[in-house]
Design a protein around this motif. Structure first.
Motif, PDB file in Angstrom:
ATOM      1  N   LEU A 121       0.809  -1.216   0.000  1.00  0.00           N
ATOM      2  CA  LEU A 121       0.000   0.000   0.000  1.00  0.00           C
ATOM      3  C   LEU A 121       0.840   1.262   0.000  1.00  0.00           C
ATOM      4  O   LEU A 121       0.459   2.253  -0.616  1.00  0.00           O
ATOM      5  CB  LEU A 121      -0.928   0.008   1.219  1.00  0.00           C
ATOM      6  CG  LEU A 121      -2.101  -0.936   1.135  1.00  0.00           C
ATOM      7  CD1 LEU A 121      -2.892  -0.888   2.416  1.00  0.00           C
ATOM      8  CD2 LEU A 121      -2.988  -0.578  -0.031  1.00  0.00           C
ATOM      9  N   THR A 122       1.967   1.246   0.733  1.00  0.00           N
ATOM     10  CA  THR A 122       2.644   2.528   0.916  1.00  0.00           C
ATOM     11  C   THR A 122       3.974   2.629   0.186  1.00  0.00           C
ATOM     12  O   THR A 122       4.505   3.723   0.079  1.00  0.00           O
ATOM     13  CB  THR A 122       2.904   2.805   2.406  1.00  0.00           C
ATOM     14  OG1 THR A 122       3.772   1.804   2.900  1.00  0.00           O
ATOM     15  CG2 THR A 122       1.622   2.785   3.187  1.00  0.00           C
ATOM     16  N   HIS A 123       4.509   1.537  -0.296  1.00  0.00           N
ATOM     17  CA  HIS A 123       5.827   1.645  -0.913  1.00  0.00           C
ATOM     18  C   HIS A 123       5.701   1.887  -2.403  1.00  0.00           C
ATOM     19  O   HIS A 123       4.962   1.190  -3.088  1.00  0.00           O
ATOM     20  CB  HIS A 123       6.637   0.375  -0.677  1.00  0.00           C
ATOM     21  CG  HIS A 123       8.004   0.447  -1.268  1.00  0.00           C
ATOM     22  ND1 HIS A 123       8.963   1.293  -0.759  1.00  0.00           N
ATOM     23  CD2 HIS A 123       8.550  -0.158  -2.323  1.00  0.00           C
ATOM     24  CE1 HIS A 123      10.048   1.183  -1.486  1.00  0.00           C
ATOM     25  NE2 HIS A 123       9.825   0.314  -2.436  1.00  0.00           N
ATOM     26  N   ARG A 124       6.380   2.907  -2.876  1.00  0.00           N
ATOM     27  CA  ARG A 124       6.465   3.075  -4.329  1.00  0.00           C
ATOM     28  C   ARG A 124       7.868   3.517  -4.681  1.00  0.00           C
ATOM     29  O   ARG A 124       8.512   4.246  -3.955  1.00  0.00           O
ATOM     30  CB  ARG A 124       5.422   4.049  -4.835  1.00  0.00           C
ATOM     31  CG  ARG A 124       5.272   5.323  -4.054  1.00  0.00           C
ATOM     32  CD  ARG A 124       4.141   6.122  -4.614  1.00  0.00           C
ATOM     33  NE  ARG A 124       2.908   5.382  -4.583  1.00  0.00           N
ATOM     34  CZ  ARG A 124       2.109   5.309  -3.513  1.00  0.00           C
ATOM     35  NH1 ARG A 124       2.452   5.943  -2.428  1.00  0.00           N
ATOM     36  NH2 ARG A 124       1.001   4.634  -3.537  1.00  0.00           N
ATOM     37  N   GLU A 125       8.276   3.025  -5.827  1.00  0.00           N
ATOM     38  CA  GLU A 125       9.596   3.401  -6.308  1.00  0.00           C
ATOM     39  C   GLU A 125       9.566   4.858  -6.714  1.00  0.00           C
ATOM     40  O   GLU A 125       8.637   5.302  -7.380  1.00  0.00           O
ATOM     41  CB  GLU A 125       9.964   2.555  -7.538  1.00  0.00           C
ATOM     42  CG  GLU A 125      10.282   1.121  -7.227  1.00  0.00           C
ATOM     43  CD  GLU A 125      11.652   0.956  -6.585  1.00  0.00           C
ATOM     44  OE1 GLU A 125      12.518   1.809  -6.844  1.00  0.00           O
ATOM     45  OE2 GLU A 125      11.821  -0.007  -5.835  1.00  0.00           O
ATOM     46  N   ARG A 126      10.564   5.591  -6.329  1.00  0.00           N
ATOM     47  CA  ARG A 126      10.624   6.977  -6.734  1.00  0.00           C
ATOM     48  C   ARG A 126      11.527   7.095  -7.953  1.00  0.00           C
ATOM     49  O   ARG A 126      12.602   6.533  -7.988  1.00  0.00           O
ATOM     50  CB  ARG A 126      11.199   7.815  -5.607  1.00  0.00           C
ATOM     51  CG  ARG A 126      10.133   8.265  -4.675  1.00  0.00           C
ATOM     52  CD  ARG A 126      10.647   8.245  -3.267  1.00  0.00           C
ATOM     53  NE  ARG A 126       9.560   7.877  -2.380  1.00  0.00           N
ATOM     54  CZ  ARG A 126       8.719   8.756  -1.869  1.00  0.00           C
ATOM     55  NH1 ARG A 126       8.827  10.018  -2.161  1.00  0.00           N
ATOM     56  NH2 ARG A 126       7.755   8.370  -1.081  1.00  0.00           N
ATOM     57  N   LYS A 127      11.068   7.876  -8.924  1.00  0.00           N
ATOM     58  CA  LYS A 127      11.859   8.020 -10.148  1.00  0.00           C
ATOM     59  C   LYS A 127      12.925   9.088  -9.986  1.00  0.00           C
ATOM     60  O   LYS A 127      13.927   9.102 -10.683  1.00  0.00           O
ATOM     61  CB  LYS A 127      10.939   8.401 -11.307  1.00  0.00           C
ATOM     62  CG  LYS A 127       9.900   7.354 -11.623  1.00  0.00           C
ATOM     63  CD  LYS A 127      10.499   6.204 -12.430  1.00  0.00           C
ATOM     64  CE  LYS A 127       9.441   5.170 -12.741  1.00  0.00           C
ATOM     65  NZ  LYS A 127       9.109   4.359 -11.541  1.00  0.00           N
ATOM     66  N   ASP A 128      12.709  10.018  -9.084  1.00  0.00           N
ATOM     67  CA  ASP A 128      13.569  11.192  -9.023  1.00  0.00           C
ATOM     68  C   ASP A 128      14.659  11.076  -7.967  1.00  0.00           C
ATOM     69  O   ASP A 128      15.263  12.063  -7.601  1.00  0.00           O
ATOM     70  CB  ASP A 128      12.726  12.433  -8.741  1.00  0.00           C
ATOM     71  CG  ASP A 128      11.906  12.265  -7.471  1.00  0.00           C
ATOM     72  OD1 ASP A 128      11.773  11.122  -7.023  1.00  0.00           O
ATOM     73  OD2 ASP A 128      11.411  13.273  -6.947  1.00  0.00           O
TER      74      ASP A 128
END
Lengths: 213, 124
Positions: free
Chosen positions: A164-171
């Motif tokens: 639910l809370t983890h997302r890969e950051r692109k920046d």
């Protein structure tokens, strides 16, 4: 009055007062802190009942971890308290009605069977009695299967939290060391063959450029 | 049993007194004449222009929830450690108690490996 009784009434009074403040506090951060106080007092009451493991687990798990989480949630949500409070007095009678019905129902179902004075054993703990050991004895022999299920539930919670809370950051500018080490020269460097003869700049052009400056 | 916790009670009382008494003394003994400037929030001489509360990144939440789950795991480990010697008198129960706890931890290690592999433990 016995010392234990005094302590019980003290803990109970602070517990009820702080629990009331949890729902009436204007600032949600204050409400969370009052909830911490309520947990401390509940832990004190459990301690008076000789439930030492539960009392310490309450402080360790609820005060130490769950309330921190509550604090994060309060900080993450951008709640406008005024708009939440609007219509409080309109909803109050209905809320009280529903709450009363729930309390009466639960009291009717559970009250006599589990909480009457006859139902509660008179637990005068003899010397050397350890609540933790009794708990362990039951939990790890008779209730082994529910105990393993508890770990599966914890596993589900871990995976749900990550999903639910983890997302890969692109920046991000984090280093990927494995990728850096595995790089070969050809990935980064390109050797271009160029003609070695260049057109010589004429003198005339250079002079006009000087003049323009 | 409760006598053992008397020092804890004393500690709690002393701690409360340590926190409350100086504030109360200051309130009771000191002059108390608030005005608008005194009670306003002091922000390095600037006017306060927004609430001090701000939104947190959700990453803190993820770390906190993973911490809670492993905290609970420890809470389960503790009574097991306290009772282990006593329930393991007979060899069959000994193996049972040992394997039981390792199954429990093993299931949670799956979650740990998942969180690690997903990069949930990296701060970036």
């Amino acid at each position: 009055m016995e010392f234990k009784t005094v302590l019980f009434y003290l803990f109970a009074a602070v517990l009820v007062a702080s629990a009331l403040r949890v729902v009436t506090a204007r600032n949600p951060v204050h409400a969370v802190l009052f909830l911490v106080l309520a947990f401390f007092n509940a832990s004190g009451i459990w301690m008076l009942l000789d439930a030492e493991f539960l009392a310490i687990a309450l402080v360790m798990v609820y005060v130490g971890a769950v309330m921190v989480l509550f604090m994060f949630v309060v900080m993450m949500l951008d709640i406008n308290i005024e708009s939440v409070r609007r219509g409080f007095w309109n909803y109050l009678p209905l809320g009280l009605l529903v709450g009363t019905i729930l309390v009466v129902e639960m009291a009717a179902v559970l009250g006599q069977r589990y909480f009457s004075l006859d139902a509660l054993p008179n637990t005068a703990a003899e010397a050397g009695y350890s609540n933790t050991k009794e708990l362990g004895r039951l939990l790890y022999t008779d209730y082994a299967y529910p105990f393993e299920l508890a770990s599966v539930i914890l596993l589900v919670a871990i995976i749900a939290a990550v999903v639910l809370t983890h997302r890969e950051r692109k920046d991000t500018k984090a280093q990927k060391i494995g990728e850096q080490l595995a790089t070969r020269r050809d990935d980064r460097l390109r050797i271009v063959s160029m003609a070695s003869v260049k057109e010589a700049p004429s003198v005339e052009k250079a002079v006009t450029e000087e003049g323009n400056k | 049993m409760l006598e053992n916790y008397f020092p804890v009670l004393v500690f709690v009382i002393v701690g409360l007194a340590f926190g409350c008494v100086p504030l109360l003394l200051g309130r009771l003994l000191g002059p108390h004449r608030p005005d608008r400037e005194k009670t306003s929030a002091y922000e390095c001489g600037f006017e306060a222009f927004e609430e001090a509360r701000m939104q947190f990144d959700i990453r803190y939440y993820l770390i906190a929830i993973i911490f809670i789950l492993f905290d609970l795991e420890i809470a389960f480990l503790f009574p097991w450690a306290a009772i282990f010697k006593e329930i393991t008198e007979s060899p069959a129960v000994r193996t049972f108690g040992f394997v039981e706890m390792f199954v429990f931890i093993g299931i949670l290690v799956v979650g740990y490996a998942y969180a690690w592999a997903k990069g949930a433990l990296d701060w970036e």
